[in-house]
Write an enzyme that holds these catalytic residues in place. Structure first.
Site, PDB file in Angstrom:
ATOM      1  N   ALA A 180       0.788  -1.222   0.000  1.00  0.00           N
ATOM      2  CA  ALA A 180       0.000   0.000   0.000  1.00  0.00           C
ATOM      3  C   ALA A 180       0.829   1.285   0.000  1.00  0.00           C
ATOM      4  O   ALA A 180       0.524   2.241  -0.694  1.00  0.00           O
ATOM      5  CB  ALA A 180      -0.934  -0.020   1.208  1.00  0.00           C
ATOM      6  N   ARG A 181       1.896   1.288   0.803  1.00  0.00           N
ATOM      7  CA  ARG A 181       2.633   2.541   1.040  1.00  0.00           C
ATOM      8  C   ARG A 181       3.577   2.904  -0.100  1.00  0.00           C
ATOM      9  O   ARG A 181       4.158   3.992  -0.100  1.00  0.00           O
ATOM     10  CB  ARG A 181       3.441   2.389   2.322  1.00  0.00           C
ATOM     11  CG  ARG A 181       4.439   1.235   2.277  1.00  0.00           C
ATOM     12  CD  ARG A 181       4.916   0.874   3.672  1.00  0.00           C
ATOM     13  NE  ARG A 181       5.825  -0.265   3.660  1.00  0.00           N
ATOM     14  CZ  ARG A 181       6.324  -0.825   4.761  1.00  0.00           C
ATOM     15  NH1 ARG A 181       5.979  -0.344   5.946  1.00  0.00           N
ATOM     16  NH2 ARG A 181       7.132  -1.844   4.691  1.00  0.00           N
ATOM     17  N   GLU A 182       3.730   2.027  -1.073  1.00  0.00           N
ATOM     18  CA  GLU A 182       4.733   2.234  -2.122  1.00  0.00           C
ATOM     19  C   GLU A 182       4.126   3.050  -3.273  1.00  0.00           C
ATOM     20  O   GLU A 182       3.958   2.565  -4.387  1.00  0.00           O
ATOM     21  CB  GLU A 182       5.264   0.874  -2.582  1.00  0.00           C
ATOM     22  CG  GLU A 182       5.893   0.109  -1.417  1.00  0.00           C
ATOM     23  CD  GLU A 182       6.236  -1.349  -1.722  1.00  0.00           C
ATOM     24  OE1 GLU A 182       6.009  -1.804  -2.854  1.00  0.00           O
ATOM     25  OE2 GLU A 182       6.737  -2.029  -0.814  1.00  0.00           O
ATOM     26  N   ARG A 252       3.417 -12.175   0.170  1.00  0.00           N
ATOM     27  CA  ARG A 252       3.772 -13.440   0.833  1.00  0.00           C
ATOM     28  C   ARG A 252       2.608 -14.428   0.695  1.00  0.00           C
ATOM     29  O   ARG A 252       2.613 -15.477   1.311  1.00  0.00           O
ATOM     30  CB  ARG A 252       4.033 -13.213   2.338  1.00  0.00           C
ATOM     31  CG  ARG A 252       5.165 -12.266   2.663  1.00  0.00           C
ATOM     32  CD  ARG A 252       6.530 -12.839   2.313  1.00  0.00           C
ATOM     33  NE  ARG A 252       7.602 -11.946   2.745  1.00  0.00           N
ATOM     34  CZ  ARG A 252       8.003 -10.877   2.047  1.00  0.00           C
ATOM     35  NH1 ARG A 252       7.442 -10.579   0.891  1.00  0.00           N
ATOM     36  NH2 ARG A 252       8.982 -10.109   2.498  1.00  0.00           N
ATOM     37  N   HIS A 305       7.385  -2.234  -7.210  1.00  0.00           N
ATOM     38  CA  HIS A 305       7.388  -1.901  -5.783  1.00  0.00           C
ATOM     39  C   HIS A 305       8.280  -0.688  -5.563  1.00  0.00           C
ATOM     40  O   HIS A 305       8.873  -0.150  -6.482  1.00  0.00           O
ATOM     41  CB  HIS A 305       7.987  -3.060  -4.971  1.00  0.00           C
ATOM     42  CG  HIS A 305       7.149  -4.295  -4.924  1.00  0.00           C
ATOM     43  ND1 HIS A 305       6.632  -4.790  -3.761  1.00  0.00           N
ATOM     44  CD2 HIS A 305       6.750  -5.155  -5.892  1.00  0.00           C
ATOM     45  CE1 HIS A 305       5.951  -5.897  -3.997  1.00  0.00           C
ATOM     46  NE2 HIS A 305       6.008  -6.152  -5.294  1.00  0.00           N
ATOM     47  N   TYR A 307      11.112   0.487  -1.983  1.00  0.00           N
ATOM     48  CA  TYR A 307      12.123   1.295  -2.611  1.00  0.00           C
ATOM     49  C   TYR A 307      13.457   0.566  -2.509  1.00  0.00           C
ATOM     50  O   TYR A 307      13.518  -0.520  -1.916  1.00  0.00           O
ATOM     51  CB  TYR A 307      12.224   2.663  -1.889  1.00  0.00           C
ATOM     52  CG  TYR A 307      12.626   2.547  -0.431  1.00  0.00           C
ATOM     53  CD1 TYR A 307      11.666   2.381   0.571  1.00  0.00           C
ATOM     54  CD2 TYR A 307      13.970   2.599  -0.036  1.00  0.00           C
ATOM     55  CE1 TYR A 307      12.039   2.286   1.904  1.00  0.00           C
ATOM     56  CE2 TYR A 307      14.335   2.486   1.296  1.00  0.00           C
ATOM     57  CZ  TYR A 307      13.364   2.336   2.255  1.00  0.00           C
ATOM     58  OH  TYR A 307      13.729   2.228   3.579  1.00  0.00           O
ATOM     59  N   GLU A 380      12.100  -2.642  -7.577  1.00  0.00           N
ATOM     60  CA  GLU A 380      11.965  -1.711  -6.438  1.00  0.00           C
ATOM     61  C   GLU A 380      12.453  -0.338  -6.878  1.00  0.00           C
ATOM     62  O   GLU A 380      13.654  -0.123  -7.030  1.00  0.00           O
ATOM     63  CB  GLU A 380      12.810  -2.191  -5.250  1.00  0.00           C
ATOM     64  CG  GLU A 380      12.515  -3.621  -4.803  1.00  0.00           C
ATOM     65  CD  GLU A 380      11.432  -3.703  -3.734  1.00  0.00           C
ATOM     66  OE1 GLU A 380      10.800  -2.667  -3.435  1.00  0.00           O
ATOM     67  OE2 GLU A 380      11.223  -4.806  -3.214  1.00  0.00           O
TER      68      GLU A 380
HETATM   69 ZN   LIG Z   1       6.876  -3.824  -1.882  1.00  0.00          ZN
END
Ligand SMILES: [Zn+2]
Ligand SMILES: *[C@@H]1O[C@H](CO)[C@@H](O)[C@H](O)[C@H]1NC(C)=O
Ligand SMILES: *[C@@H]1O[C@H](CO)[C@@H](O)[C@H](O)[C@H]1NC(C)=O
Length: 418
Positions: A180-182, A252, A305, A307, A380
């Protein structure tokens, strides 16, 4: 009476403002820990806070590659002790971390005044509107496929871009935002859609003989949650309810070597809870279904994704051995990285995902191991800003990364075109 209302609104308004300006992260410290030997690297990848209060932002993936943690004031001592015990280099990177987080409220408000821009962080509903618009404006090459709904009922749509959908072209499937935070990841996915549909050269070259399927926000419930307040800005998981806690780590949750490494079985773990069973989440089921339905033509899968600027390939679940095709995976990743560098960007660190940090149940392993997609990666994006990559820099980096995606496209065209 009127005076009362004014007074009440005044006090209430002030309160509201104050509560918006603070967050639970205000006094947290961002700490990086650097392993310098292989033994230390092993220790660092096992880092675990027994109180589940330290938030792991990034795991280490190599020597002198940092483990980044966000630490509340009462746990700084624990982290320092942990580092000292193993003789690890510890750097305090930022005190009062939360005070730097941008207030989230300004975004929806601003939306009313400005048209949609792919170089901003957008709400999920604005993204949905954009996708509908793209499909309408470019109905010759864009089709939306409704996949179903997220746990909280948000409608998810796959964007299929093709100049000749009946040709049986090889497919590149890009997804983003399982975490979510990416925020930079969905922004990248939207930018790819934007270029492929709007840029005449991209339309001509990058769509030639290759179909692009893009799912820009895999975890819309989590995404909206991170937008709802600064307290929630660091949320990673989905928003399903398990026991008394929320969310599963979507990356996961895939049903290939599920839960064999690098996961938590605790539903309250903030980072890596694998879920009650493989594919427990509607969001990962939808991605699985896209892969299975298109298995024959699907030649490249990229999960975006942030970072850390890594471009990693299977296996993710183990660092003990590599797939026999690893050299092809590795050399394509390096070509992508070179292209980003040539465009002025930072190169990627290329390696197998599980080399130092084995973690099972990732979408890249599932694509490669269960579906048989020949090229599969986790990308990433960005380095140096953790999950709060500044919006104003998107106009610089998104075009640089796009050059990497072009290299992916060229490889798939050359190797698999019909
Ligand atoms: Zn991620
Ligand atoms: C952060 O620290 C300040 C000063 O010690 C304190 O007033 C404030 O309540 C703390 N904020 C949080 C969220 O703990
Ligand atoms: C390790 O990384 C840190 C931070 O990036 C840097 O300051 C340091 O020089 C590096 N050390 C080595 C031995 O590469």
């Amino acid at each position: 009476m009127a005076l009362w209302i004014v007074l009440f609104l005044g006090v209430f308004g002030l309160r509201w403002q104050v509560s918006c300006e603070t967050s639970k992260y205000d006094n947290h410290t961002l700490i990086s820990i650097y392993p310098h030997t292989e033994a230390q690297l092993k220790v660092v990848t096992q880092f675990h806070d027994p109180e589940n209060a330290v938030e792991i932002l990034k795991a280490s993936r190599g020597l002198n590659d940092s483990l980044d943690v966000l630490v509340p004031p009462n746990r700084v001592g624990y982290v320092q002790h942990y580092a000292k015990q193993s003789n690890l280099l510890l750097k305090v990177r930022q005190k009062n971390y939360g005070r730097l987080l941008e207030p989230v409220e300004r975004m929806p408000r601003r939306r009313i005044l400005r048209p949609f821009s792919v170089s901003e962080y957008n709400s999920f509903s604005a993204i949905q509107d954009y996708l509908e618009n793209v499909a309408r404006r470019h109905s010759d090459i864009v089709k939306l496929q409704t996949l179903g709904t997220s746990y909280q009922g948000r409608l998810m749509k796959l964007v299929k871009i093709s100049t000749n959908p009946n040709a049986g072209n090889p497919i590149i499937f890009v997804d983003a935002g399982i975490h979510a935070r990416e925020w930079v990841a969905p922004a990248m996915a939207l930018y790819i859609i934007h270029r492929l549909t709007n840029d005449p050269e991209a339309r001509q070259k990058d769509l030639n003989g290759v179909d692009w399927y893009i799912l820009p926000v895999v975890n819309p419930d989590g995404y909206e949650y991170t937008r709802s307040s600064r307290n929630n800005r660091m949320w990673r998981k989905t928003r399903s309810k398990n026991a008394n806690c929320y969310g599963v780590d979507g990356n996961r949750n895939y049903g290939f070597k599920w839960a064999v490494s690098g996961i938590s079985k605790n539903p309250c773990d903030k980072e890596t809870y694998a879920g009650p069973k493989p594919f427990s989440e509607p969001e990962t089921q939808m991605v699985r279904n896209i892969m299975m339905e298109n298995a024959k033509r699907l030649k490249l899968y990229v999960s975006v994704h942030s970072y850390g600027q890594y471009l990693v390939y299977p296996w993710g679940y183990t660092g003990d051995f590599l797939p026999k095709e690893w050299k092809k995976l590795d050399s394509l990743a390096r070509a992508v990285s070179d292209a980003v560098k040539r465009a002025g960007g930072k190169p990627f660190r290329v390696m197998s995902a599980g080399k130092w940090y084995p973690a099972a149940g990732g979408s890249d392993d599932f694509a490669f191991g269960a579906v048989g997609v020949p090229y599969s990666y986790t990308m990433e994006l960005t380095d140096g800003y953790e999950f709060v990559f500044p919006e104003r820099l998107l106009t610089n980096v998104l075009p640089q990364f796009y050059e990497g995606f072009r290299v992916f496209g060229t490889q798939i065209r050359n190797e698999f075109r019909v």
